[in-house]
Design an enzyme around this catalytic site. Sequence first.
Site, PDB file in Angstrom:
ATOM      1  N   HIS A   1     -13.112  72.820  33.793  1.00 21.85           N
ATOM      2  CA  HIS A   1     -11.920  73.111  32.989  1.00 21.85           C
ATOM      3  C   HIS A   1     -11.935  72.300  31.691  1.00 21.85           C
ATOM      4  CE1 HIS A   1      -9.940  74.042  37.136  1.00 21.85           C
ATOM      5  NE2 HIS A   1     -10.809  74.963  36.766  1.00 21.85           N
TER       6      HIS A   1
ATOM      7  N   HIS B   1      -8.646  83.092  34.832  1.00 21.72           N
ATOM      8  CA  HIS B   1      -9.181  81.780  35.200  1.00 21.72           C
ATOM      9  C   HIS B   1     -10.672  81.852  35.508  1.00 21.72           C
ATOM     10  CE1 HIS B   1      -9.130  77.624  36.418  1.00 21.72           C
ATOM     11  NE2 HIS B   1      -9.938  77.969  37.401  1.00 21.72           N
TER      12      HIS B   1
ATOM     13  N   ASP C   1     -13.558  79.392  33.984  1.00 22.16           N
ATOM     14  CA  ASP C   1     -14.651  78.747  34.721  1.00 22.16           C
ATOM     15  C   ASP C   1     -16.012  79.097  34.126  1.00 22.16           C
ATOM     16  OD1 ASP C   1     -13.029  77.443  36.521  1.00 22.16           O
ATOM     17  OD2 ASP C   1     -13.275  78.918  38.126  1.00 22.16           O
TER      18      ASP C   1
ATOM     19  N   HIS D   1     -19.194  79.756  40.513  1.00 27.64           N
ATOM     20  CA  HIS D   1     -19.924  78.672  39.848  1.00 27.64           C
ATOM     21  C   HIS D   1     -21.427  78.721  40.126  1.00 27.64           C
ATOM     22  CE1 HIS D   1     -16.370  76.761  38.303  1.00 27.64           C
ATOM     23  NE2 HIS D   1     -15.827  76.675  39.507  1.00 27.64           N
TER      24      HIS D   1
ATOM     25  N   HIS E   1     -56.835  61.647  37.251  1.00 25.56           N
ATOM     26  CA  HIS E   1     -55.461  61.109  37.292  1.00 25.56           C
ATOM     27  C   HIS E   1     -54.458  62.244  37.487  1.00 25.56           C
ATOM     28  CE1 HIS E   1     -51.849  58.816  35.993  1.00 25.56           C
ATOM     29  NE2 HIS E   1     -52.586  57.754  36.252  1.00 25.56           N
TER      30      HIS E   1
END
Length: 436
Positions: A78, A238, A242, A265, A339
């Site tokens: 938010h 909303h 997000d 999300h 290496h």
Amino acid sequence: MKAQKTIKSEIKLSGKGLFSGKDVKLVFKPAEPDTGIVFVRTDFEQPIKVPVAAANITEVQRRSALKKGPATIETPEHCLAAINAMGIDNITIEIDSVELPGFDGSSDEFYKTLRKVGVEDQPEAPSREFVIKEPVSVIDGDTSIHAVPSEEPGLSITYDLDYTQHTGIGRQLYSCNLNTDHFERELANARTFCLEAEARQMQAHGIGTHLTPKDILVINSDGPIKNNYRYPNECVRHKIVDLIGDLAFVGRPVSGRIVAYKSGHAVNQKLAKKLAKLARETEKAAASERAVLNIRKIQRILPHRYPFLLVDKVIDIEGDSKITGIKNVTINEQFFQGHFPGTPVMPGVLIVEALAQVSGLLFAQKLEHTGKLAVLLTMDAVKIRKSVVPGDQLILCAQANRVRGRSAKCDCVAKVGDEVVAEAVLKFMLVDEDIM
């Protein structure tokens, strides 16, 4: 070109974590160009910086989170939405706890706080805006999100929220062109929400026990419990907030069109990771086209040759004070034979050598140093922070902090993408080439 932006002055904010209920204090501070958005956990013995970047995303249920070493930042979305919507490129956010304040579950308090101090241009630094030029998609079961090119500048978002099985929400569709005015008027105060069954389950596990349905939107089949919608379609608004916050993980402003269906999300962040990777590749390609010194010019200045010439090109020189070079690390490097066989890692001493060589190219820019060689004398504050492997592109940055007579000193940093992999302070003696 657009300039980068930061806030005009410092400002403080405090509240309780949305999920944890813990007291937390924030301090928003202006930041230098190219800093990006950086959280700083001040509750550790030594403050820990947590940059907002795709590489620092960590998985936490029902919210976004970042992690760098032992420091975690939870529920930043938010706050990041307000920062993103205001076009702020560079800002430092000091925080004394793990989770940002939740307030009423919207972005409004963060937006109002930042709007109070205002935003100012940083004209010396052009914006690093990433323009979407090819479709990028993430599909996970019945959720999806797509980033596609747009003929219009800026960012447009379309979100299809499908809760047809829950009569309290239903199906909601919302489209907008993101700008500061629209965010303030239509999105900033849209609150987070959860179903009644989800709320009961979380509180049974000790999450959000300080909250009641009057504090955030808890929805049953009839709609909000002991609360009212601010908009008939507040839930989808909303979800867009997000999404705007999660796009901050790209690490630069995004221009194009985003189309999402039921995304949360986790899916948003997968898209952000893909866009961040594509943005880095685009920047590398652009850097290749604008090489200031190609390999032929480098060979005229440096005496090093195969297999010890570790600078492929120089992409930027600022007078005689700062230089940026590139070393493309391939599996054909001779040192990978030993290496390490089976697990090739570029030796840290060779990363430092590459920084020394790019420093030599910087000193050669001064007329009085032409025909001189920069011989490495001392190495201080050397830190190897991350392994460099085949396929990486080393970005070699050196900044002169002292050049006196026959000696010189450079602050050096090597990066892969946005991540620092090595740093050192190198001191040189400038000697005539015919003496060597």
